[in-house]
Write a protein that holds these residues in place. Structure first.
Motif, mmCIF file in Angstrom:
data_model
loop_
_atom_site.group_PDB
_atom_site.id
_atom_site.type_symbol
_atom_site.label_atom_id
_atom_site.label_comp_id
_atom_site.label_asym_id
_atom_site.label_seq_id
_atom_site.Cartn_x
_atom_site.Cartn_y
_atom_site.Cartn_z
ATOM 1 N N ARG A 151 0.862 -1.186 0.000
ATOM 2 C CA ARG A 151 0.000 0.000 0.000
ATOM 3 C C ARG A 151 0.892 1.227 0.000
ATOM 4 N NH1 ARG A 151 -2.556 0.601 4.776
ATOM 5 N NH2 ARG A 151 -1.648 -1.185 5.809
ATOM 6 N N TRP A 175 6.225 -16.250 10.899
ATOM 7 C CA TRP A 175 5.990 -15.134 11.836
ATOM 8 C C TRP A 175 7.087 -14.087 11.748
ATOM 9 C CZ3 TRP A 175 9.147 -13.587 15.854
ATOM 10 C CH2 TRP A 175 10.150 -14.475 16.260
ATOM 11 N N ARG A 176 8.320 -14.559 11.512
ATOM 12 C CA ARG A 176 9.429 -13.594 11.422
ATOM 13 C C ARG A 176 9.304 -12.770 10.138
ATOM 14 N NH1 ARG A 176 15.397 -15.134 13.112
ATOM 15 N NH2 ARG A 176 15.099 -17.226 13.770
ATOM 16 N N ARG A 233 6.538 -12.165 8.574
ATOM 17 C CA ARG A 233 5.379 -11.282 8.763
ATOM 18 C C ARG A 233 5.752 -10.058 9.578
ATOM 19 N NH1 ARG A 233 -0.184 -14.644 9.054
ATOM 20 N NH2 ARG A 233 -1.199 -13.068 7.810
ATOM 21 N N SER A 234 6.523 -10.282 10.651
ATOM 22 C CA SER A 234 6.874 -9.133 11.480
ATOM 23 C C SER A 234 7.802 -8.189 10.715
ATOM 24 C CB SER A 234 7.491 -9.562 12.811
ATOM 25 O OG SER A 234 8.664 -10.266 12.596
ATOM 26 N N ALA A 235 8.679 -8.749 9.882
ATOM 27 C CA ALA A 235 9.558 -7.886 9.081
ATOM 28 C C ALA A 235 8.740 -7.080 8.075
ATOM 29 C CB ALA A 235 10.600 -8.728 8.372
ATOM 30 N N ALA A 237 5.619 -6.209 8.416
ATOM 31 C CA ALA A 237 4.857 -5.205 9.168
ATOM 32 C C ALA A 237 5.745 -4.041 9.589
ATOM 33 C CB ALA A 237 4.229 -5.847 10.396
ATOM 34 N N PHE A 279 3.302 -2.922 3.865
ATOM 35 C CA PHE A 279 3.019 -4.252 3.322
ATOM 36 C C PHE A 279 1.800 -4.815 4.040
ATOM 37 C CE2 PHE A 279 6.557 -5.947 0.700
ATOM 38 C CZ PHE A 279 7.369 -4.822 0.688
ATOM 39 N N GLN A 280 0.924 -5.416 3.268
ATOM 40 C CA GLN A 280 -0.224 -6.083 3.885
ATOM 41 C C GLN A 280 -0.254 -7.534 3.408
ATOM 42 O OE1 GLN A 280 -3.981 -4.240 3.015
ATOM 43 N NE2 GLN A 280 -5.138 -5.886 3.974
ATOM 44 N N VAL A 281 -0.165 -8.462 4.341
ATOM 45 C CA VAL A 281 -0.222 -9.882 3.963
ATOM 46 C C VAL A 281 -1.683 -10.254 3.760
ATOM 47 C CG1 VAL A 281 0.227 -12.237 4.726
ATOM 48 C CG2 VAL A 281 1.899 -10.458 5.171
ATOM 49 N N ARG A 301 -1.881 -2.034 10.542
ATOM 50 C CA ARG A 301 -1.369 -3.373 10.244
ATOM 51 C C ARG A 301 -2.452 -4.396 10.546
ATOM 52 N NH1 ARG A 301 1.670 -0.456 8.349
ATOM 53 N NH2 ARG A 301 3.926 -0.348 8.453
ATOM 54 N N GLU A 302 -2.436 -5.518 9.837
ATOM 55 C CA GLU A 302 -3.460 -6.541 10.053
ATOM 56 C C GLU A 302 -3.221 -7.254 11.395
ATOM 57 O OE1 GLU A 302 -1.285 -6.530 7.517
ATOM 58 O OE2 GLU A 302 -0.304 -8.463 7.378
ATOM 59 N N ARG A 355 -2.736 -10.297 12.394
ATOM 60 C CA ARG A 355 -1.632 -11.265 12.435
ATOM 61 C C ARG A 355 -0.275 -10.570 12.448
ATOM 62 N NH1 ARG A 355 -0.741 -16.173 14.385
ATOM 63 N NH2 ARG A 355 -2.773 -17.105 14.547
ATOM 64 N N ALA A 356 -0.208 -9.427 11.771
ATOM 65 C CA ALA A 356 1.053 -8.672 11.751
ATOM 66 C C ALA A 356 1.343 -8.111 13.142
ATOM 67 C CB ALA A 356 0.979 -7.550 10.731
ATOM 68 N N SER A 372 2.699 -10.958 15.147
ATOM 69 C CA SER A 372 4.091 -11.260 14.769
ATOM 70 C C SER A 372 5.066 -10.231 15.343
ATOM 71 C CB SER A 372 4.244 -11.287 13.252
ATOM 72 O OG SER A 372 3.342 -12.160 12.690
ATOM 73 N N LEU A 373 4.646 -8.955 15.321
ATOM 74 C CA LEU A 373 5.512 -7.925 15.891
ATOM 75 C C LEU A 373 5.704 -8.142 17.393
ATOM 76 C CD1 LEU A 373 4.345 -4.698 14.040
ATOM 77 C CD2 LEU A 373 6.657 -5.556 14.084
#
Lengths: 116, 227
Positions: free
Chosen positions: A23, A77-78, A80-82, A84, A96-98, B176-177, B179-180, B183-184
């Motif tokens: 986005r 998860w890693r 995804r967190s990166a 985010a 970024f949107q998963v 952020r969604e 799940r994000a 994860s964070l």
């Protein structure tokens, strides 16, 4: 029972395909997206983390800013967190949107619709 | 993940509907909107919204005045603490629902220490993390922010204070969604199950409790008017 010679092929790593959308105001090139993701992972988890996550940008549609990343199932998860964590791409505010995570490309349901 | 809630959004009048529609697209079921002066939301679109106010007290008098003025009007009252004195006042008052200690600013020793955590547990006050503060910081600031966040979270978990994770987004790009967010939180050494609770159960419990609180029959946590 004499089955010592029998070798059954087993896939050791369980794969995950991460379908994402960027986005932001600009259309970004594939190389830049790839570089940004890897830089962010290194910033958050270090080089060891990058080698463990080992993300691969399989496909990327520049027009729609959507792409598919590939990683190991333990490292989703890693990754995804990166993703985010990213707030800028080339000094432009972006996020970024998963949209979906799946074990096969087919079940992502986007190949058929030719989005990516 | 069942019914994720983003309990802290700070939209302006221009982007409030954009933020809400994006949040719904991301999978959030409920939103806590921080109402500032002049923010209005049309009737009909407020079903998924929980009213919230962020108090930033300058001193003790300002803190009590703000609490008295807003308690009956908002479901959630959050106190943004910039000093240790304010933290100590806020954790003793059970009219406060959430305390929030900004990571990125100079906090003047405003930390969630063990002593504060123990009192906050008895007053049933939750501790909030805004994840927009954790992301997009320069490297040096980032290190400090992560350190403070981990320390506060460790103290909160040690004394069983409910932790709430929200985005704290002012603009759609900062959202952020669910799940994000989880994860964070996992990147801050929080277990997945606890991280999910911070986005789902913990905020939901506060909302249920406080909807009861602002009803006219409520007097104090164990006392209700019957006549």
């Amino acid at each position: 029972m004499g089955q010592e010679g029998l070798i059954i092929p087993v896939r050791t790593t369980r794969r995950r395909y991460v379908f994402f959308r960027i986005r932001g105001p600009l259309k970004t090139q594939k190389e830049i997206v790839n570089r940004t993701i890897k830089c962010t992972i290194t910033k958050l988890f270090g080089i060891t983390g990058l080698s463990e996550i080992n993300p691969k940008l399989i496909r990327y549609n520049e027009k729609q800013s959507e792409g598919i990343l590939f990683t190991n199932h333990n490292e989703v998860w890693r990754l995804r967190s990166a993703l985010a964590y990213i707030t800028k791409i080339e000094d432009e505010v972006s996020a970024f949107q998963v949209l979906k995570v799946s074990g096969t490309m087919r079940s992502l349901g986007i190949i058929k619709s030719q989005r990516v | 993940m069942k019914n994720p809630i983003d309990l802290h959004l700070r939209p302006s009048q221009e982007n409030v509907y954009e933020i809400l529609s994006l949040g719904k697209e991301m999978g959030f079921k409920l939103f806590g909107i921080s109402f500032k002066d002049g923010l209005e939301i049309q009737r009909g679109s407020d079903r998924d919204i929980v009213s919230r106010i962020d108090i930033t007290p300058k001193n003790q008098n300002h803190f009590y005045n703000a609490l008295n003025r807003h308690r009956k009007n908002y479901i959630i009252i959050s106190v943004k603490c910039f000093s240790k004195k304010i933290v100590q006042q806020a954790i003793k008052d059970n009219r406060v629902d959430i305390i929030y200690l900004p990571f990125s600013h100079k906090r003047n020793n405003a930390i969630l220490g063990k002593k504060e955590a123990r009192i906050a547990r008895d007053s049933n006050i939750a501790y909030e993390i805004n994840l927009t503060e954790l992301i997009g910081q320069p490297k040096q600031v980032q290190l400090e922010v992560m350190k403070k966040a981990k320390k506060d979270i460790r103290n909160a978990q040690k004394f069983d204070i409910p932790i709430i994770a929200s985005s704290g987004a002012q603009e759609p790009i900062m959202m952020r969604e669910p799940r994000a967010l989880v994860s964070l939180l996992e990147a801050l050494n929080i277990e997945e199950e606890n991280a999910i609770n911070m986005v789902t159960n913990n905020p939901s419990e506060i909302i249920t409790r406080n909807t009861e609180k602002i009803k006219s029959k409520f007097y104090s946590p164990w006392v209700r008017r019957v006549l």
